[in-house]
Write a protein that holds these residues in place. Structure first.
Motif, PDB file in Angstrom:
ATOM      1  N   LYS A   1       0.825  -1.200   0.000  1.00  0.00           N
ATOM      2  CA  LYS A   1       0.000   0.000   0.000  1.00  0.00           C
ATOM      3  C   LYS A   1       0.863   1.256   0.000  1.00  0.00           C
ATOM      4  CE  LYS A   1      -3.930  -2.082   2.461  1.00  0.00           C
ATOM      5  NZ  LYS A   1      -4.750  -2.034   3.697  1.00  0.00           N
ATOM      6  N   GLN A   2       1.899   1.251   0.854  1.00  0.00           N
ATOM      7  CA  GLN A   2       2.793   2.402   0.923  1.00  0.00           C
ATOM      8  C   GLN A   2       3.552   2.597  -0.382  1.00  0.00           C
ATOM      9  OE1 GLN A   2       2.886   4.565   3.274  1.00  0.00           O
ATOM     10  NE2 GLN A   2       4.589   5.802   2.531  1.00  0.00           N
ATOM     11  N   PHE A   3       3.995   1.461  -0.975  1.00  0.00           N
ATOM     12  CA  PHE A   3       4.739   1.522  -2.233  1.00  0.00           C
ATOM     13  C   PHE A   3       3.868   2.068  -3.364  1.00  0.00           C
ATOM     14  CE2 PHE A   3       7.721   0.682  -5.395  1.00  0.00           C
ATOM     15  CZ  PHE A   3       7.171  -0.125  -6.391  1.00  0.00           C
ATOM     16  N   ASP A   4       2.625   1.582  -3.473  1.00  0.00           N
ATOM     17  CA  ASP A   4       1.727   2.077  -4.511  1.00  0.00           C
ATOM     18  C   ASP A   4       1.416   3.550  -4.320  1.00  0.00           C
ATOM     19  OD1 ASP A   4      -0.237  -1.009  -4.668  1.00  0.00           O
ATOM     20  OD2 ASP A   4       1.646  -0.425  -5.620  1.00  0.00           O
ATOM     21  N   LYS A   5       1.240   3.949  -3.074  1.00  0.00           N
ATOM     22  CA  LYS A   5       0.939   5.354  -2.779  1.00  0.00           C
ATOM     23  C   LYS A   5       2.109   6.250  -3.182  1.00  0.00           C
ATOM     24  CE  LYS A   5      -0.050   8.444   1.126  1.00  0.00           C
ATOM     25  NZ  LYS A   5      -0.287   8.506   2.585  1.00  0.00           N
ATOM     26  N   GLU A   6       3.345   5.836  -2.799  1.00  0.00           N
ATOM     27  CA  GLU A   6       4.524   6.648  -3.121  1.00  0.00           C
ATOM     28  C   GLU A   6       4.813   6.640  -4.616  1.00  0.00           C
ATOM     29  OE1 GLU A   6       5.000   8.130   0.581  1.00  0.00           O
ATOM     30  OE2 GLU A   6       6.072   8.651  -1.250  1.00  0.00           O
ATOM     31  N   THR A   7       4.508   5.508  -5.288  1.00  0.00           N
ATOM     32  CA  THR A   7       4.721   5.448  -6.738  1.00  0.00           C
ATOM     33  C   THR A   7       3.862   6.469  -7.452  1.00  0.00           C
ATOM     34  OG1 THR A   7       5.274   3.095  -6.675  1.00  0.00           O
ATOM     35  CG2 THR A   7       4.546   3.987  -8.781  1.00  0.00           C
ATOM     36  N   GLU A   8       2.572   6.489  -7.122  1.00  0.00           N
ATOM     37  CA  GLU A   8       1.649   7.442  -7.758  1.00  0.00           C
ATOM     38  C   GLU A   8       2.067   8.883  -7.448  1.00  0.00           C
ATOM     39  OE1 GLU A   8      -3.162   8.442  -7.832  1.00  0.00           O
ATOM     40  OE2 GLU A   8      -2.367   6.827  -6.579  1.00  0.00           O
ATOM     41  N   ARG A   9       2.442   9.123  -6.218  1.00  0.00           N
ATOM     42  CA  ARG A   9       2.831  10.471  -5.821  1.00  0.00           C
ATOM     43  C   ARG A   9       4.123  10.895  -6.511  1.00  0.00           C
ATOM     44  NH1 ARG A   9       6.327  12.405  -2.083  1.00  0.00           N
ATOM     45  NH2 ARG A   9       5.913  14.488  -1.228  1.00  0.00           N
ATOM     46  N   TYR A  10       5.101   9.970  -6.580  1.00  0.00           N
ATOM     47  CA  TYR A  10       6.405  10.324  -7.136  1.00  0.00           C
ATOM     48  C   TYR A  10       6.304  10.704  -8.616  1.00  0.00           C
ATOM     49  CZ  TYR A  10      11.016   9.593  -9.186  1.00  0.00           C
ATOM     50  OH  TYR A  10      12.162   9.724  -9.900  1.00  0.00           O
ATOM     51  N   TYR A  11       5.628   9.888  -9.396  1.00  0.00           N
ATOM     52  CA  TYR A  11       5.576  10.181 -10.824  1.00  0.00           C
ATOM     53  C   TYR A  11       4.723  11.418 -11.119  1.00  0.00           C
ATOM     54  CZ  TYR A  11       8.113   5.983 -12.001  1.00  0.00           C
ATOM     55  OH  TYR A  11       9.097   5.040 -12.133  1.00  0.00           O
ATOM     56  N   SER A  12       3.749  11.674 -10.268  1.00  0.00           N
ATOM     57  CA  SER A  12       2.984  12.906 -10.427  1.00  0.00           C
ATOM     58  C   SER A  12       3.866  14.127 -10.150  1.00  0.00           C
ATOM     59  CB  SER A  12       1.784  12.884  -9.471  1.00  0.00           C
ATOM     60  OG  SER A  12       1.087  14.113  -9.507  1.00  0.00           O
ATOM     61  N   VAL A  13       4.638  14.060  -9.054  1.00  0.00           N
ATOM     62  CA  VAL A  13       5.541  15.163  -8.707  1.00  0.00           C
ATOM     63  C   VAL A  13       6.651  15.304  -9.748  1.00  0.00           C
ATOM     64  CG1 VAL A  13       7.237  15.959  -7.005  1.00  0.00           C
ATOM     65  CG2 VAL A  13       5.065  14.995  -6.243  1.00  0.00           C
ATOM     66  N   LEU A  14       7.142  14.148 -10.267  1.00  0.00           N
ATOM     67  CA  LEU A  14       8.230  14.189 -11.250  1.00  0.00           C
ATOM     68  C   LEU A  14       7.805  14.911 -12.527  1.00  0.00           C
ATOM     69  CD1 LEU A  14      11.043  13.306 -12.185  1.00  0.00           C
ATOM     70  CD2 LEU A  14      10.030  11.141 -12.921  1.00  0.00           C
ATOM     71  N   GLU A  15       6.609  14.613 -13.002  1.00  0.00           N
ATOM     72  CA  GLU A  15       6.143  15.263 -14.223  1.00  0.00           C
ATOM     73  C   GLU A  15       5.980  16.766 -14.022  1.00  0.00           C
ATOM     74  OE1 GLU A  15       2.729  13.379 -15.830  1.00  0.00           O
ATOM     75  OE2 GLU A  15       3.693  11.407 -16.045  1.00  0.00           O
ATOM     76  N   LYS A  16       5.487  17.164 -12.847  1.00  0.00           N
ATOM     77  CA  LYS A  16       5.384  18.594 -12.568  1.00  0.00           C
ATOM     78  C   LYS A  16       6.766  19.231 -12.499  1.00  0.00           C
ATOM     79  CE  LYS A  16       1.035  18.227  -9.990  1.00  0.00           C
ATOM     80  NZ  LYS A  16       0.376  18.415  -8.669  1.00  0.00           N
ATOM     81  N   HIS A  17       7.716  18.516 -11.887  1.00  0.00           N
ATOM     82  CA  HIS A  17       9.080  19.050 -11.752  1.00  0.00           C
ATOM     83  C   HIS A  17       9.753  19.229 -13.108  1.00  0.00           C
ATOM     84  CE1 HIS A  17      13.024  19.755 -10.061  1.00  0.00           C
ATOM     85  NE2 HIS A  17      13.512  18.739 -10.763  1.00  0.00           N
ATOM     86  N   LEU A  18       9.555  18.255 -13.975  1.00  0.00           N
ATOM     87  CA  LEU A  18      10.190  18.339 -15.293  1.00  0.00           C
ATOM     88  C   LEU A  18       9.558  19.401 -16.179  1.00  0.00           C
ATOM     89  CD1 LEU A  18      10.656  14.529 -16.007  1.00  0.00           C
ATOM     90  CD2 LEU A  18      12.390  16.167 -15.295  1.00  0.00           C
ATOM     91  N   SER A  19       8.391  19.842 -15.782  1.00  0.00           N
ATOM     92  CA  SER A  19       7.720  20.895 -16.554  1.00  0.00           C
ATOM     93  C   SER A  19       8.129  22.303 -16.113  1.00  0.00           C
ATOM     94  CB  SER A  19       6.201  20.740 -16.423  1.00  0.00           C
ATOM     95  OG  SER A  19       5.779  19.483 -16.912  1.00  0.00           O
ATOM     96  N   VAL A  20       8.954  22.383 -15.061  1.00  0.00           N
ATOM     97  CA  VAL A  20       9.397  23.701 -14.578  1.00  0.00           C
ATOM     98  C   VAL A  20      10.271  24.372 -15.638  1.00  0.00           C
ATOM     99  CG1 VAL A  20      10.767  24.893 -12.825  1.00  0.00           C
ATOM    100  CG2 VAL A  20       9.268  22.991 -12.175  1.00  0.00           C
ATOM    101  N   SER A  21      10.000  25.574 -15.910  1.00  0.00           N
ATOM    102  CA  SER A  21      10.735  26.310 -16.939  1.00  0.00           C
ATOM    103  C   SER A  21      12.167  26.596 -16.478  1.00  0.00           C
ATOM    104  CB  SER A  21      10.019  27.627 -17.252  1.00  0.00           C
ATOM    105  OG  SER A  21      10.804  28.415 -18.126  1.00  0.00           O
ATOM    106  N   SER A  22      13.089  26.467 -17.399  1.00  0.00           N
ATOM    107  CA  SER A  22      14.487  26.755 -17.085  1.00  0.00           C
ATOM    108  C   SER A  22      14.754  28.260 -16.961  1.00  0.00           C
ATOM    109  CB  SER A  22      15.379  26.161 -18.171  1.00  0.00           C
ATOM    110  OG  SER A  22      15.065  26.746 -19.426  1.00  0.00           O
ATOM    111  N   LYS A  23      13.761  29.052 -17.281  1.00  0.00           N
ATOM    112  CA  LYS A  23      13.946  30.499 -17.222  1.00  0.00           C
ATOM    113  C   LYS A  23      13.617  31.071 -15.848  1.00  0.00           C
ATOM    114  CE  LYS A  23      12.964  31.038 -22.164  1.00  0.00           C
ATOM    115  NZ  LYS A  23      12.095  31.669 -23.179  1.00  0.00           N
ATOM    116  N   LYS A  24      13.169  30.205 -14.962  1.00  0.00           N
ATOM    117  CA  LYS A  24      12.887  30.680 -13.613  1.00  0.00           C
ATOM    118  C   LYS A  24      14.184  31.053 -12.898  1.00  0.00           C
ATOM    119  CE  LYS A  24       8.513  28.305 -12.673  1.00  0.00           C
ATOM    120  NZ  LYS A  24       7.785  29.554 -12.340  1.00  0.00           N
ATOM    121  N   LYS A  25      14.052  31.731 -11.791  1.00  0.00           N
ATOM    122  CA  LYS A  25      15.225  32.147 -11.033  1.00  0.00           C
ATOM    123  C   LYS A  25      16.011  30.941 -10.543  1.00  0.00           C
ATOM    124  CE  LYS A  25      13.237  36.508  -9.381  1.00  0.00           C
ATOM    125  NZ  LYS A  25      12.903  37.300  -8.182  1.00  0.00           N
TER     126      LYS A  25
END
Length: 612
Positions: A132-156
Motif C-alpha cells: 500500500k505504501q509503495f503504490d501510494k509513493e509510486t503514484e505520488r512520485y511520478y505525479s511530482v516528477l512530471e510537474k518538476h520536469l515541466s518547470v521552466s528553465s527560465k525561472k530564477k
C-alpha cells in the motif's frame, strides 16, 4: 521455473520488467496467504468437530498434496527440495492415519493454528502494508516528477535549486518505499520455507501421541523427522546469513550517489521523456529506453500507451529500435526544458530530443552514447592481495596455535573475536610497520576471526581444485587440512556454512549472488570431507565430468522418488510427548543431535575411506 530474484538496484530503474517480477512475488504470496487461511480453517474444523474428523483430515491432506512451494532462484539445495517435498509427505502420513479412524487431537491450536495465523498476520500482513505504501509513493512520485520536469528553465536560480532539492527528497522517499517493499517481500518468501513447515511438523508429532496406532507410525516417522529438522535448521541458518548480506547490500545501494548505474546487460537504460511533434504543438511522452554501445542500438518502449494496450499494468507492444549516429547535449537557452539532449539515428531524418530525469542522469546517457561532454563514472577500486611467504607463515602459525591449545573449543569458528584485537593482529603482520608477532598474546577467537576475508560430485570438485593457481591450491590445502581435524567439535556442515562465503565469495554483490551462498557452503563442506582424496591424489582427467544438472521444471515434482514412510511390518514404539521445536531451548538440542549425527557419519566415512 522459480520466482525471479528482485535486485535492489532495479528499484532505481522501476522498469516494466521489474514490475512484472514484483507482480510474480505478489501473486505467489497471495496464493500462500489464501492457502494458510484454508489450512487454518481446516485445522479448526479438526479440533471442534471430532465426529467429523475423518472428513476434515481428508480435506486437510488433500490441501497439502496440492500445494507446491516456490523458492527464489532456478536451482535448489537438497534441504530446499526436502522442505518443498515435506508437505506431500505429511499428506501421505495423514492418509495412513485416517485408515486407523483415530480422532483424538490435543494442543493442536498451540502448535499449528497460532503459528500459522501469526505468520500470516505479522509477515504477510506486513508485506501488504508495504505494498500500500509503495503504490501510494509510486503514484505520488511520478505525479511530482512530471510537474518538476515541466518547470521552466527560465525561472530564477534559487527557485530551480529549491525545486531540485524538493524533488530529490521526494525521489528518496519513493526509493526508500520501493527498497523496503522489495526487501520485505523476499524476506517473507524465504521465511515461509521454515516458519510454515515447522508448525505442521509440530502438529503431526502431537497427533501421533494420541492415536492407538500412532506409536507404530511414529517409529517410521522418526528418521524422516530428524532429516527434515536438519533441513529446516540448515534453511534457517542459510536464511540468517544470507539476510545479513542482503541487508548490507540494500543499505549500500540506498546510500549510493544519484549517478549510480545498476548492473545491466545494456550500456544504459532507464526512463526518458521524448518530444513528439503534433499539429498544434508538441508533447513530451515517457518511454523506457535502452542503449547498447557496441552495436549502437537504441530502443524505446512507450509506457504511456492507451489502456486498451495494457494488460495487468504492463505495456504490450514492440519497442522501436534505432541505430545511433550521434548524440549532442541540448543547450539550456534553446529549449524550455531542462536536462535535454539530441540524438540522430539512421532510420529517421532530423533529431530526436530527449529529456533525462536529472543532470546526473543526462551525464550517464551522454557518456554511454559518446556525447560531447562525457563524464567518467566513479569506479570501485579493488584492492589486490597476494599469497606471499608472510601470508603462508601467518596462517601456519595460527593453525599451529589453535590445534595445540583450542581445537576442542565448542563452536570454535562460530564465535568471532574482538574486532580491535583482530585489526591490531592484522596490522602487526601486514601493516606498513610490521613488527615481530607475538602470537601468544592473542586468544583463539582473535586468531580464527582472521579468516574474514551431490555430485556434481567430488570428482568434479577434485578436478576444479587442481585447476587453481598453485599458491591458491596450497593455501586451500593448508586450511582444509586443519578443518579436517577429527578433534574439531564443529560439524562439517557448520564449517561449510562459516567458511563457504569467505572462500567462494561472488565477484558481484547482488541478491541473486547472495542467494547462492548456500551452494558455496556445500562445495566447501565437500572439500573438507574429501580433503585427503582431493589434495592427496591427482584427478583423473581422462574420465569426463558428469554433466551439469538441468534446471528444475516447476510443473512437475522436483524429486523422482519421494522420502516415504516404511511400508514394512511395524514395530510398536512409544512416541515422545514433547516437541523439540516448541521453544528456544530446543534449538540447542536440535543442534546437538545434528552435530552428533554428522560426527558419527563423518567418523564412519573417515574410517572407511581414509584408514581402509
Amino acid at each position: 521455473m522459480g520466482l525471479p530474484t528482485l535486485e535492489f538496484s532495479d528499484s532505481f530503474l522501476d522498469s516494466p520488467e521489474f514490475r512484472e517480477r514484483l507482480q510474480c512475488h505478489e501473486i505467489e504470496l497471495e496464493r500462500t496467504n489464501r492457502f494458510i487461511k484454508d489450512l487454518i480453517k481446516d485445522g479448526n474444523m479438526l479440533i471442534s468437530a471430532l465426529t467429523s474428523l475423518s472428513l476434515a483430515v481428508q480435506r486437510f491432506s488433500q490441501s497439502l498434496q496440492e500445494f507446491q512451494f516456490e523458492c527464489i532462484g532456478d536451482a535448489e539445495t537438497d534441504d530446499e527440495v526436502n522442505i518443498a517435498q515435506s508437505l506431500k509427505e505429511f499428506s501421505q502420513l495423514l492418509s495412513t492415519m485416517e485408515e486407523e479412524r483415530r480422532r483424538l487431537i490435543q494442543n493442536a491450536d498451540d502448535v499449528l493454528i497460532s503459528p500459522l495465523e501469526r505468520f500470516r498476520k505479522e509477515q504477510i500482513g506486513a508485506v501488504k502494508e508495504g505494498k500500500k505504501q509503495f503504490d501510494k509513493e509510486t503514484e505520488r512520485y511520478y505525479s511530482v516528477l512530471e510537474k518538476h520536469l515541466s518547470v521552466s528553465s527560465k525561472k530564477k536560480e534559487t527557485q530551480l535549486q529549491e525545486a531540485d532539492s524538493q524533488m530529490s527528497k521526494d525521489r528518496q522517499v519513493f526509493y526508500d518505499a520501493s527498497l523496503q517493499y522489495v526487501f520485505k517481500i523476499q524476506e517473507v518468501q524465504e521465511r515461509k520455507k521454515f516458519e510454515f513447515v515447522e508448525p505442521l511438523l509440530a502438529f503431526l508429532q502431537g497427533l501421533f501421541t494420541f492415536y492407538h496406532e500412532g506409536y507404530e507410525l511414529a517409529s517410521e516417522f522418526e528418521p524422516y523427522k530428524q532429516q527434515l529438522q536438519f533441513n529446516l535448521q540448515n534453511a534457517r541458518n542459510n536464511f540468517e546469513s544470507t539476510r545479513a548480506e542482503v541487508e548490507r547490500l540494500m543499505k549500500r545501494i540506498r546510500s549510493a550517489e544519484e549517478d549510480f548505474k545498476a548492473p545491466s546487460c545494456f550500456t544504459m537504460e532507464g526512463y526518458l521523456y521524448i518530444q513528439e511533434k503534433r499539429p498544434l504543438g508538441s508533447v513530451w511522452t515517457r518511454y523506457y529506453c535502452t542503449y547498447e554501445k557496441s552495436s549502437k542500438m537504441f530502443t524505446m518502449s512507450n509506457t504511456e500507451a492507451r489502456p486498451a494496450s495494457r494488460q495487468n499494468g504492463v505495456v504490450n507492444g514492440t519497442p522501436e529500435m534505432f541505430k545511433l549516429r550521434s548524440c549532442v547535449r541540448r543547450k539550456t537557452d534553446s529549449i524550455d526544458k531542462r536536462f535535454c539532449f539530441d540524438i540522430e539515428v539512421v532510420e529517421r531524418h532530423g533529431v530526436i530530443t530527449l529529456q533525462a530525469l536529472s543532470e546526473a542522469n543526462r551525464r550517464l546517457w551522454m557518456e554511454a552514447m559518446d556525447g560531447k561532454e562525457p563524464v567518467c563514472i566513479n569506479r570501485i577500486q579493488y584492492r589486490t592481495s597476494f599469497l606471499n611467504e608472510a601470508g603462508f607463515n601467518f596462517v601456519k602459525k595460527c593453525i599451529e596455535l589453535i590445534e595445540s591449545r583450542g581445537i576442542t573449543t565448542l563452536g570454535l569458528y562460530r564465535t568471532g573475536g574482538v574486532n580491535s584485537k583482530v585489526q591490531r593482529l592484522m596490522t602487526s603482520v601486514f601493516g606498513e610497520e610490521q613488527s615481530k608477532l607475538t602470537f601468544l598474546s592473542y586468544d583463539n577467537k582473535t586468531i580464527t576471526s582472521e579468516y574474514d576475508d551431490q555430485k556434481y560430485r567430488v570428482r568434479a570438485i577434485h578436478a576444479l581444485v587442481h585447476k587453481l593457481p598453485e599458491k591458491n591450491r596450497t593455501m586451500l590445502d593448508l586450511l582444509t587440512n586443519h578443518l579436517f581435524n577429527d578433534q574439531n567439535l564443529m560439524t562439517v556442515s557448520n564449517l561449510g556454512m562459516i567458511f563457504g562465503p569467505t572462500l567462494m565469495r561472488s565477484q558481484e554483490e547482488t541478491v541473486a549472488a547472495m542467494m547462492n551462498i548456500k551452494f558455496q557452503n556445500i562445495v566447501v563442506e565437500l572439500i573438507i570431507e574429501n580433503h585427503h582424496k582431493i589434495f592427496g591424489e591427482a584427478p583423473d582427467l581422462t574420465v569426463p565430468l558428469p554433466p551439469a544438472p538441468a534446471p528444475s521444471n516447476r510443473s512437475t515434482t522436483r524429486r523422482s522418488k519421494a522420502i516415504c514412510l516404511s511400508t514394512g511390518k511395524r514395530r510398536a514404539r512409544l512416541y515422545p510427548p514433547t516437541l523439540c521445536l516448541a521453544d528456544n531451548d530446543s534449538e540447542s538440542e536440535i543442534e546437538k543431535l545434528i552435530e552428533k549425527k554428522n560426527e558419527i557419519n563423518f567418523l564412519k566415512w573417515k574410517r572407511q575411506y581414509c584408514y581402509g
